[in-house]
Enzyme design. Structure first.
Site, PDB file in Angstrom:
ATOM      1  N   GLU A 135      -4.711   2.468  -4.432  1.00  0.00           N
ATOM      2  CA  GLU A 135      -3.434   2.401  -3.946  1.00  0.00           C
ATOM      3  C   GLU A 135      -2.828   1.211  -3.494  1.00  0.00           C
ATOM      4  OE1 GLU A 135      -5.050   4.458  -0.292  1.00  0.00           O
ATOM      5  OE2 GLU A 135      -5.417   4.029  -2.243  1.00  0.00           O
ATOM      6  N   ASP A 181       0.828  -1.191   0.069  1.00  0.00           N
ATOM      7  CA  ASP A 181      -0.241  -0.118  -0.024  1.00  0.00           C
ATOM      8  C   ASP A 181       0.915   1.188   0.105  1.00  0.00           C
ATOM      9  OD1 ASP A 181      -2.898   1.035   0.456  1.00  0.00           O
ATOM     10  OD2 ASP A 181      -1.595   2.215   2.088  1.00  0.00           O
ATOM     11  N   ILE A 182       0.498   2.296  -0.914  1.00  0.00           N
ATOM     12  CA  ILE A 182       1.250   3.458  -0.827  1.00  0.00           C
ATOM     13  C   ILE A 182       0.853   4.280   0.510  1.00  0.00           C
ATOM     14  CG2 ILE A 182       1.888   5.443  -2.306  1.00  0.00           C
ATOM     15  CD1 ILE A 182       1.086   3.965  -4.754  1.00  0.00           C
TER      16      ILE A 182
END
Length: 323
Positions: A241, A198-199
């Site tokens: 994301e 996950d960003i």
């Protein structure tokens, strides 16, 4: 070609050679006006590999004009496989498929079989055809007609539609449906490592730099995942994301090391937007299962729990539950 004797005055009168030659010529002339490419071969149709050669005795005009081959440069079925399927791997795949469908047809007493095939023309161009061939249930020499129906436009359109339905349009990674399809088709019997990434603080990127920048960052991360993942892995955009990498035939340590490498590279690389470099980081969780205990939902759920722990511990790190 075989034909039963004709009874005349109570006696069997075999068909004369002259009459047979005349019938052949009449038959070939009739086939010459057929608009579909076709060929006639002579010999035994067998489902045994290495025992399936047949001589070509006729190509109609449509075959010669469309595919470009003549009897002189394509005398038998062996030459056909060599020239029509020049790539050795694809040729072997096609031969195996033909033996399989012929075997099934003979087992069910069917007269014809059909396969889609990417055929190479004499000039090197390649097109998809539905190839329909006669098979004999009884193993005796005979004529066999093979017909070629051009399905290139249909096949390529279907392939493009299928690819679009399984691919994330922004990142060109597999989408969730594509990952599910890959997982189902692969039928893995090996250990699987799953990395869910996950960003970190992605919303801030959209809010401060704009959604165009956010999309650019997503494509950059996707490119980095493909760059570092092994060829047999499946990389997918899980949603928003979040990204998933599933690696067949790996160890927990291998998956953990790859996730660490990705997190380190993304952090060091940063994100360049309008001549300004911005700091970017990933949080990653590892899911792992031994061979024979595969469930996509379970794998991703394990990785998601581990990723949540990585977020709680300060982000920009990898967490997992070693087996």
């Amino acid at each position: 070609m075989q034909r039963k004797d004709v009874a005349m005055n109570g006696k069997a009168d075999p068909l004369s050679k002259t009459s047979l030659d005349q019938f052949k010529q009449y038959f070939f002339d009739a086939l010459d006006v057929v608009p579909l490419p076709l060929l006639i071969s002579e010999g035994i149709v067998s489902d045994e590999i290495g025992n399936n050669n047949r001589a070509h005795i006729f190509f109609n005009q449509a075959f010669q004009q469309e595919l470009g081959y003549t009897l002189d440069n394509m005398p038998d079925i062996y030459q056909w496989f060599e020239k029509a399927y020049p790539d050795p791997d694809y040729r072997q795949e096609i031969i195996s498929q033909w033996h399989q469908v012929v075997h099934e047809a003979q087992a069910h007493g069917e007269k014809t079989v059909e396969l889609p095939a990417l055929v190479t023309h004499a000039d090197g161009q390649q097109r998809w055809y539905a190839v329909t061939a006669q098979v004999d249930v009884a193993p005796n020499p005979d004529w066999h007609i093979v017909v070629f129906r051009d399905i290139h436009q249909l096949k390529t359109s279907l392939d493009e539609t299928t690819h679009a339905s399984l691919t994330d349009s922004l990142t060109q990674l597999a989408n969730r449906r594509g990952l599910t399809d890959w997982f189902a088709q692969s039928a893995h019997r090996t250990a699987l490592g799953t990395i869910l990434l996950d960003i970190d603080r992605f919303k801030q990127v959209n809010d401060s730099l704009g959604h165009v920048a956010g999309d650019r960052l997503l494509t950059q991360i996707a490119s980095q995942l493909k760059q570092f993942s092994p060829p047999n892995a499946c990389c997918a955009r899980w949603g928003g994301e979040e990204f998933v990498i599933i690696i067949p035939d790996c160890t927990y340590q291998h998956a953990f090391q790859l996730a660490n490498t990705l997190c380190h590279h993304v952090y060091q690389e940063g994100f360049l937007w309008h001549a300004t470099r911005h700091q970017v980081s990933l949080s990653a969780g590892i899911g792992f299962t031994e061979a024979g205990h595969h469930s996509l939902d379970d794998l991703v759920a394990r990785a998601d729990q581990a990723m949540y722990i990585a977020k709680q511990r300060g982000r920009n790190q990898v967490c997992g539950d070693p087996p």
